[in-house]
Write a protein that holds these residues in place. Structure first.
Motif, mmCIF file in Angstrom:
data_model
loop_
_atom_site.group_PDB
_atom_site.id
_atom_site.type_symbol
_atom_site.label_atom_id
_atom_site.label_comp_id
_atom_site.label_asym_id
_atom_site.label_seq_id
_atom_site.Cartn_x
_atom_site.Cartn_y
_atom_site.Cartn_z
ATOM 1 N N ARG A 197 0.834 -1.202 0.000
ATOM 2 C CA ARG A 197 0.000 0.000 0.000
ATOM 3 C C ARG A 197 0.870 1.254 0.000
ATOM 4 O O ARG A 197 1.889 1.320 0.681
ATOM 5 N N GLU A 243 -1.440 4.100 -5.724
ATOM 6 C CA GLU A 243 -1.808 2.692 -5.912
ATOM 7 C C GLU A 243 -1.652 1.862 -4.632
ATOM 8 O O GLU A 243 -0.847 2.181 -3.756
ATOM 9 N N SER A 244 -2.443 0.807 -4.573
ATOM 10 C CA SER A 244 -2.228 -0.306 -3.646
ATOM 11 C C SER A 244 -2.307 -1.573 -4.487
ATOM 12 O O SER A 244 -3.148 -1.671 -5.389
ATOM 13 N N VAL A 245 -1.449 -2.540 -4.187
ATOM 14 C CA VAL A 245 -1.307 -3.707 -5.057
ATOM 15 C C VAL A 245 -1.372 -4.981 -4.219
ATOM 16 O O VAL A 245 -0.634 -5.115 -3.237
ATOM 17 N N CYS A 283 -0.517 -8.845 -3.716
ATOM 18 C CA CYS A 283 0.446 -9.864 -4.137
ATOM 19 C C CYS A 283 -0.029 -11.208 -3.577
ATOM 20 O O CYS A 283 0.118 -11.456 -2.371
ATOM 21 N N ASN A 306 7.846 -5.448 -8.070
ATOM 22 C CA ASN A 306 7.017 -4.763 -9.066
ATOM 23 C C ASN A 306 5.908 -3.957 -8.403
ATOM 24 O O ASN A 306 5.540 -2.878 -8.882
ATOM 25 N N ALA A 307 5.354 -4.478 -7.313
ATOM 26 C CA ALA A 307 4.313 -3.745 -6.596
ATOM 27 C C ALA A 307 4.865 -2.436 -6.043
ATOM 28 O O ALA A 307 4.212 -1.383 -6.132
ATOM 29 N N ARG A 341 5.277 0.013 -8.878
ATOM 30 C CA ARG A 341 3.988 0.612 -9.275
ATOM 31 C C ARG A 341 3.596 1.736 -8.336
ATOM 32 O O ARG A 341 3.095 2.793 -8.765
ATOM 33 N N ILE A 342 3.817 1.532 -7.053
ATOM 34 C CA ILE A 342 3.462 2.562 -6.079
ATOM 35 C C ILE A 342 4.363 3.779 -6.237
ATOM 36 O O ILE A 342 3.890 4.924 -6.207
ATOM 37 N N SER A 355 3.253 5.762 -9.165
ATOM 38 C CA SER A 355 1.972 6.453 -8.990
ATOM 39 C C SER A 355 2.130 7.826 -8.360
ATOM 40 O O SER A 355 1.194 8.631 -8.397
ATOM 41 N N THR A 413 -11.908 -3.681 -1.669
ATOM 42 C CA THR A 413 -11.824 -2.795 -2.823
ATOM 43 C C THR A 413 -13.204 -2.376 -3.326
ATOM 44 O O THR A 413 -13.377 -1.261 -3.809
#
Length: 776
Positions: A302, A320-322, A324, A339-340, A343-344, A347, A420
């Motif tokens: 997160r 973002e929150s991802v 896994c 990768n998560a 992405r954060i 963002s 979500t």
């Protein structure tokens, strides 16, 4: 020997402490040397040989070519004394615990000042954190009488650590210093890697948890037995800078000063560069250790930026929150986790986030991104992993669909599965909305409405496919799901029946997620009210939280897993407003009698109207998508003018067929966002309170309102909307092809110089929009 720079911080702690005792330091260092000799770290002979060797070396470095002639015996003795002190500090810090050093200091002081108070003898703002922790822990070990005398020193240390490690927002610090003790801060420190703060989202969760662990006599339930937080770890905010430096990405730091068009054009390439970025070795190592420790537990990564969840702007949904799933090999799981994080980090430069910062006056802030890594709360059922219940809770309920509802008791949006779906506006799906003052009162009345406005899909982690999925309820839940009777009712056609006994023959297709029996459980609803009220007392304002619910077969029956807490962005309940007792019918433009907030919007110059019937007839996706862009362009053109937006179904919906797809950047100048639900449009408004989209409206002072033209108690002046001239091309000449769908009405021009006013009264469940003349 040469100094090992890796140990300089600990040596510095010793040196700073001793600098406070310029005379007593000699005695303290002598005791330190005795400890070194007694514990076999070094012999006295070896120590003195090294002192002499280093002293000779310093003479050479200072340019003394004939030291016997150039330096007196007194200077040589002073040189050796200084070197001896430095070596004492170095060997002690390298080989012995800091607590032993503190004991030596304390012993020396007590011999000099028997019976006197222990005081803070260094500046906490300049001291290393290890030194602060050690001093604070010593204070907390003191007997109560002594603790009272040093409480102000202890609080200063706690505040310095909070500002350095958690948050420097004064609103947060003012609350946090009353609840965190040094052991709390030590625990946070032990779960953080990399430098920098843990960020707003992590800070809010930790503080709320600490508050709820403090049982009080007026709590209706022992909250400490009911509230937990997920197993959590933090990547410090300064690691974000290390990542930028490691990959030469600092060149994008000025993106926030570009135009929206430039930001949007640049972002795809920026995101690709971030996703190709490499991490420093220490980051990879720590995340690999974390993967090993978490084993195969699903994780959520997160965002926790320094701006998130603060006491003024929430940044809800901007970063973002991802998820896994974490079901692959260690190498695969580590790759997914890295990768998560990428992405954060990427963002932070996404257009919505940067544009939001521009609009709320935070563009000049040095935004750094910390990361919060947590175990996903839930349990395995078949091949899927998910929590029984998840949702958001708010300390104020601005929508009263029944006059019995008390706003101050709060409001929930709950779903089955991952949360979500509780915080986003999703296509053709609805959470259960709960007024905590009267949990069993629902906005829907008929059986058809209850079935339509219920949850039809759920978000889960597919453990077998190692993936996050959205699936129909009927594909996930069966009659054997634990506590299904609390979550679902049975669809019997013309009525809905509670589940008191679940027959194995009941098909999943008959389940309707009503949560009725859960909401009949007084323990659960009392628990949620108590959490919100306790946090409000501590924060001094209403809050909202994200949570999951674990249901047990024995006391305490319900465990709330707290995921997030933040102050409400502003007071969402306003003073009551009343419309004039008499308004000529020809002056009324529309009325609404359902889910009305409190508010007043006056002097409205323009109405931007997306025709619901014509929007529903648009055959292609591209045109519908462009309607949202037209609205965004109008939003910029109408800056400085007061206008309202009226359109079909659900503004901002992920399903473009249900409403115009817009984001905050497309609507931030409007004063109202009115959702029209009608048979011809096919889309129905949703009470979006609690979603990230609604948070944007609240923070921008945009009033949401549902409008149902087909209902008998609603006035909708179709002539005003259909016959008024369309001024779209006056503002956007190139958008003439969309004039059949989007109309801009100049209120002053079509009403003889008058303007529009909308009065909303939640108590009377009445909103009225009418034209009136203003004296000025």
């Amino acid at each position: 020997m040469d100094y090992d720079l890796h140990h300089v911080p600990k040596v510095l702690s010793v040196y700073l402490k001793l600098s406070e005792y310029p005379i007593l330091a000699r005695e303290i260092r002598e005791r330190m040397r005795q400890e070194l000799f007694a514990r076999g770290v070094i012999t006295p002979e070896q120590f003195e040989r090294e002192v002499e060797a280093k002293a000779l070396s310093t003479q050479e470095k200072e340019g003394l070519s004939q030291p016997l002639m150039q330096e007196s015996p007194e200077q040589w003795a002073e040189r050796k004394r200084i070197v001896r002190d430095h070596l004492t500090d170095f060997y002690f810090a390298l080989n012995l615990p800091y607590t032993l050093f503190e004991e030596i200091v304390r012993s020396a002081l007590s011999a000099r000042k028997p019976g006197e108070d222990i005081v803070l003898t260094f500046n906490p703002e300049l001291a290393p954190w290890d030194m602060l922790f050690a001093q604070a822990e010593e204070y907390e070990k003191l007997p109560p009488a002594k603790q009272a005398q040093v409480r102000h020193h202890l609080q200063e240390i706690i505040v310095v650590l909070i500002r350095g490690m958690i948050s420097d927002q004064l609103g947060f610090v003012g609350v946090a210093r009353e609840h965190f003790d040094i052991s709390d801060l030590r625990e946070i420190h032990s779960r953080r890697f990399g430098r920098g703060k843990i960020g707003g989202k992590a800070a809010g969760m930790m503080l709320a948890y600490k508050i709820l662990q403090e049982n009080e006599s007026d709590d209706p339930l022992p909250l400490s037995q009911h509230v937990v937080i997920p197993d959590s770890y933090f990547i410090g905010a300064d690691v974000y800078y290390d990542f930028l430096a490691h990959n030469e990405l600092f060149r994008f730091s000025d993106q926030k000063y570009k135009t929206r068009e430039e930001i949007e054009a640049d972002y795809p390439q920026i995101r690709q560069l971030f996703m190709r970025g490499r991490f420093p070795d220490y980051v990879v190592y720590n995340l690999a250790m974390l993967i090993e420790q978490m084993e195969d537990s699903p994780l959520i990564v997160r965002s926790s930026s320094l701006l998130e969840d603060n006491f003024g702007r929430s940044f809800a949904g901007k970063y973002e929150s991802v998820f896994c799933p974490n079901q692959g090999t260690p190498v695969e799981n580590l790759k997914a986790l890295l990768n998560a994080v990428r992405r954060i980090y990427a963002s932070t430069l996404n257009p919505d986030a940067l544009f939001y910062r521009q609009q709320v006056g935070l563009v000049d802030y040095d935004e750094r991104m910390a990361v919060l890594i947590q175990k996903v709360e839930g349990a395995r059922y078949g091949r899927y992993f998910f929590p029984t219940v998840a949702g958001v809770a708010f300390g104020r309920n601005p929508f009263r669909w029944n006059r019995r509802i008390r706003r101050e008791d709060g409001f929930l949006r709950i779903v089955c599965g991952l949360g979500t779906r509780a915080v986003e506006r999703v296509a053709s799906d609805y959470p259960r909305m709960v007024a905590l003052s009267h949990p069993q009162l629902r906005p829907e009345v008929t059986v058809a409405e209850i079935k339509k406005y219920s949850q039809h899909f759920m978000d889960v982690i597919d453990l077998e496919e190692n993936a996050f999925k959205t699936l129909p309820i009927s594909e996930v839940l069966g009659s054997d799901y634990p506590f299904i009777e609390l979550l679902a009712s049975l669809d019997e056609g013309d009525y809905i029946q509670p589940i008191y006994f679940m027959s194995p023959e009941v098909t999943p297709g008959k389940l309707v997620l009503t949560f009725d029996r859960l909401l009949q459980e007084e323990t659960f609803t009392t628990l949620m009210r108590a959490i919100l009220q306790k946090l409000e007392r501590a924060y001094g304002c209403p809050v909202d939280i994200e949570f999951t619910v674990e249901i047990l077969t024995e006391p305490p029956w319900y465990i709330i897993h707290l995921l997030q807490c933040r102050p409400l962005s502003r007071q969402v309940v306003e003073a009551e407003h009343r419309a004039p007792s008499y308004i000529p019918s020809e002056d009324v433009i529309f009325t609404s009698a359902k889910l009305v907030p409190d508010g007043l919007v006056s002097r409205i110059e323009y109405v931007v109207y997306v025709d619901p019937a014509r929007y529903a007839q648009i055959p292609d996706y591209t045109t519908k998508l462009e309607i949202g862009r037209v609205v965004g362009r109008l939003n910029k053109k109408l800056e400085g003018h007061r206008y309202i937006l009226i359109g079909p179904g659900r503004w901002g919906s992920a399903n473009i067929d249900l409403g115009v797809r817009v984001s905050y950047a497309d609507i931030y100048n409007t004063s109202m966002l009115i959702e029209v639900g009608s048979a011809e449009s096919g889309g129905m408004p949703e009470v979006s309170y609690g979603t990230h989209f609604f948070q944007d409206l609240v923070e921008a002072n945009i009033y949401p309102l549902a409008l149902y033209p087909d209902q008998p108690d609603t006035v909708f002046n179709r002539a005003f909307f259909e016959d008024s001239p369309n001024m779209l091309t006056a503002f956007l000449p190139d958008d003439e092809p969309y004039a059949q769908y989007v109309k801009v009405i100049d209120v002053r021009a079509v009403t003889g110089g008058r303007l529009l006013e909308v009065v909303m009264n939640a108590e009377k469940e009445k909103a009225v929009a009418y034209v009136r003349r203003y004296d000025d």
